[in-house]
Scaffold this active site. Structure first.
Site, PDB file in Angstrom:
ATOM      1  N   HIS A   1      11.723   4.354 -13.718  1.00 36.23           N
ATOM      2  CA  HIS A   1      11.294   4.875 -12.415  1.00 36.23           C
ATOM      3  C   HIS A   1      11.803   4.061 -11.235  1.00 36.23           C
ATOM      4  O   HIS A   1      12.079   4.600 -10.176  1.00 36.23           O
ATOM      5  CB  HIS A   1       9.758   5.031 -12.356  1.00 36.23           C
ATOM      6  CG  HIS A   1       9.003   3.745 -12.411  1.00 36.23           C
ATOM      7  ND1 HIS A   1       8.721   3.104 -13.596  1.00 36.23           N
ATOM      8  CD2 HIS A   1       8.464   2.973 -11.429  1.00 36.23           C
ATOM      9  CE1 HIS A   1       8.036   1.995 -13.324  1.00 36.23           C
ATOM     10  NE2 HIS A   1       7.874   1.893 -12.023  1.00 36.23           N
TER      11      HIS A   1
ATOM     12  N   LYS B   1      15.988   0.166  -7.646  1.00 35.93           N
ATOM     13  CA  LYS B   1      15.832  -1.129  -6.971  1.00 35.93           C
ATOM     14  C   LYS B   1      17.051  -2.028  -7.189  1.00 35.93           C
ATOM     15  O   LYS B   1      17.218  -3.027  -6.490  1.00 35.93           O
ATOM     16  CB  LYS B   1      14.556  -1.818  -7.449  1.00 35.93           C
ATOM     17  CG  LYS B   1      13.304  -1.210  -6.834  1.00 35.93           C
ATOM     18  CD  LYS B   1      12.073  -1.993  -7.227  1.00 35.93           C
ATOM     19  CE  LYS B   1      10.827  -1.395  -6.549  1.00 35.93           C
ATOM     20  NZ  LYS B   1       9.596  -2.030  -7.051  1.00 35.93           N
TER      21      LYS B   1
ATOM     22  N   HIS C   1       7.402   8.493  -5.588  1.00 36.17           N
ATOM     23  CA  HIS C   1       6.760   8.055  -4.333  1.00 36.17           C
ATOM     24  C   HIS C   1       6.395   9.238  -3.444  1.00 36.17           C
ATOM     25  O   HIS C   1       6.007   9.052  -2.284  1.00 36.17           O
ATOM     26  CB  HIS C   1       7.646   7.061  -3.579  1.00 36.17           C
ATOM     27  CG  HIS C   1       7.687   5.715  -4.237  1.00 36.17           C
ATOM     28  ND1 HIS C   1       6.594   4.865  -4.280  1.00 36.17           N
ATOM     29  CD2 HIS C   1       8.673   5.092  -4.930  1.00 36.17           C
ATOM     30  CE1 HIS C   1       6.914   3.779  -4.962  1.00 36.17           C
ATOM     31  NE2 HIS C   1       8.173   3.891  -5.376  1.00 36.17           N
TER      32      HIS C   1
END
Ligand code: FE2
Length: 342
Positions: free
Chosen positions: A190, A194, A244
């Protein structure tokens, strides 16, 4: 060498079949159904030729037992009479490869056995190849996650817990077990986006500025780009893009709401937030499970899908959530990646 089990209560038939196959095969014989079942319980058999009508345990029962005990073994029914009804039932219930009428043509039977064993070998090789491919995919997912963890404060136990919460919630939401397992694996990706967020933002100890938040929020769609177009990662792309988003439409990147957000992303959102709340982070202590669950309930229909929160509450009440939280990394690895735990 392949092992054949030949079952017939007629000693002449048994002897003839043994003679026909003794060259090139390891031949086992049984002159009744009970003896055949004992052999099936104790030895690996690749192909069974079984008489249909025998006193006591019948051919149908032997082949049904074989289906249960050694499902990959090829089953051939030898039938000496033409009771179509019982023959059809036997073919359907014991998933028989072929039935051969007595008296049989030796050449044809020998050809049938050879062809069936070729198919058996091919299936076994395909199963092995598929197993290898699946573990390669799973390893690729774990390698990507480990690479991403190097950049973030998250530990691998966080990812394993999110995986377990996701799989458990997906099953509770009615997702079939195999899809739920896949969703669990994909949930580990997920935050893969990043990888594209600069360390000075990702690891900044204090609050992020507005500009830094803009960069941080790009990790959702960066994850989608990193995963590329392979169909295997379709669910992971949904999760990256949607974890998100908020149920009421106040999330990012697109502000979509309700069931417009894919189910996988709605589930992972609950799993991810619950784990973040209940574990220690550089910026906060671990919350007690009760407090985290109350927070999830408070944000029902705002951040989270209310149906998923209901299922989460049930898992909380049965103690399942605490069990996952207390599982520890070693147990989590053993549960989800047994080969790595060895
Ligand atoms: Fe994220």
């Amino acid at each position: 060498m392949h092992t054949l089990l030949i079952v017939d209560d007629d000693p002449d038939v048994l002897a003839a079949l043994r003679r026909a196959f003794r060259k090139g095969y390891n031949v086992l014989t049984a002159d009744n159904g009970s003896a055949a079942i004992s052999i099936l319980n104790e030895q690996t058999v690749h192909l069974i030729i079984c008489d249909q009508r025998m006193p006591g345990v019948t051919g149908e029962q032997v082949l049904e037992h074989a289906l249960f005990k050694q499902p990959d073994a090829v089953r051939i029914l030898l039938t000496g009479y033409s009771d179509m009804e019982s023959l059809v039932a036997c073919v359907n219930e014991a998933h028989i490869y072929k039935y051969v009428a007595k008296p049989w043509d030796p050449q044809e039977l020998s050809f049938t056995v050879a062809r069936a064993l070729d198919a058996y070998d091919l299936k076994r090789r395909l199963d092995e190849a598929q197993g290898l491919l699946e573990s390669a995919y799973e390893d690729a997912v774990l390698m990507l996650c480990i690479a991403a963890e190097g950049k973030d404060e998250d530990t691998s136990s966080h990812l394993y817990r999110v995986r377990h919460y996701t799989e458990t919630l997906a099953i509770a939401m009615g997702v079939p077990a195999e899809q739920a397992e896949h969703m669990g694996l994909m949930s580990m990706l997920h935050d893969i986006g990043k990888l594209s967020v600069p360390d000075e933002i990702l690891k900044k100890p204090g609050k992020l500025s507005d500009d830094e938040w803009v960069v941080m929020k790009t990790h959702s769609m960066a994850g989608v780009r990193i995963l590329g177009g392979n169909m295997f990662y379709g669910t992971a792309r949904e999760i990256c893009a949607g974890h998100h988003e908020n149920y009421d439409g106040s999330g990012y990147p697109y502000g979509i709401k309700g069931s417009d957000i894919p189910l996988s992303a709605r589930i992972v959102k609950v799993a991810d937030v619950f784990d973040a709340l209940t574990t220690k982070r550089p910026y906060k202590d671990a919350w007690p499970v009760e407090r985290a669950m109350a927070e999830i309930n408070d944000k029902k229909s705002i951040m989270f899908d209310p149906d998923i929160v209901v299922q989460m509450q049930k898992l909380f009440e049965t103690g399942e959530l605490r069990a996952i939280l207390d599982m520890g990394e070693e147990a989590a690895v053993a549960r989800f990646h047994p080969k790595k735990a060895v």
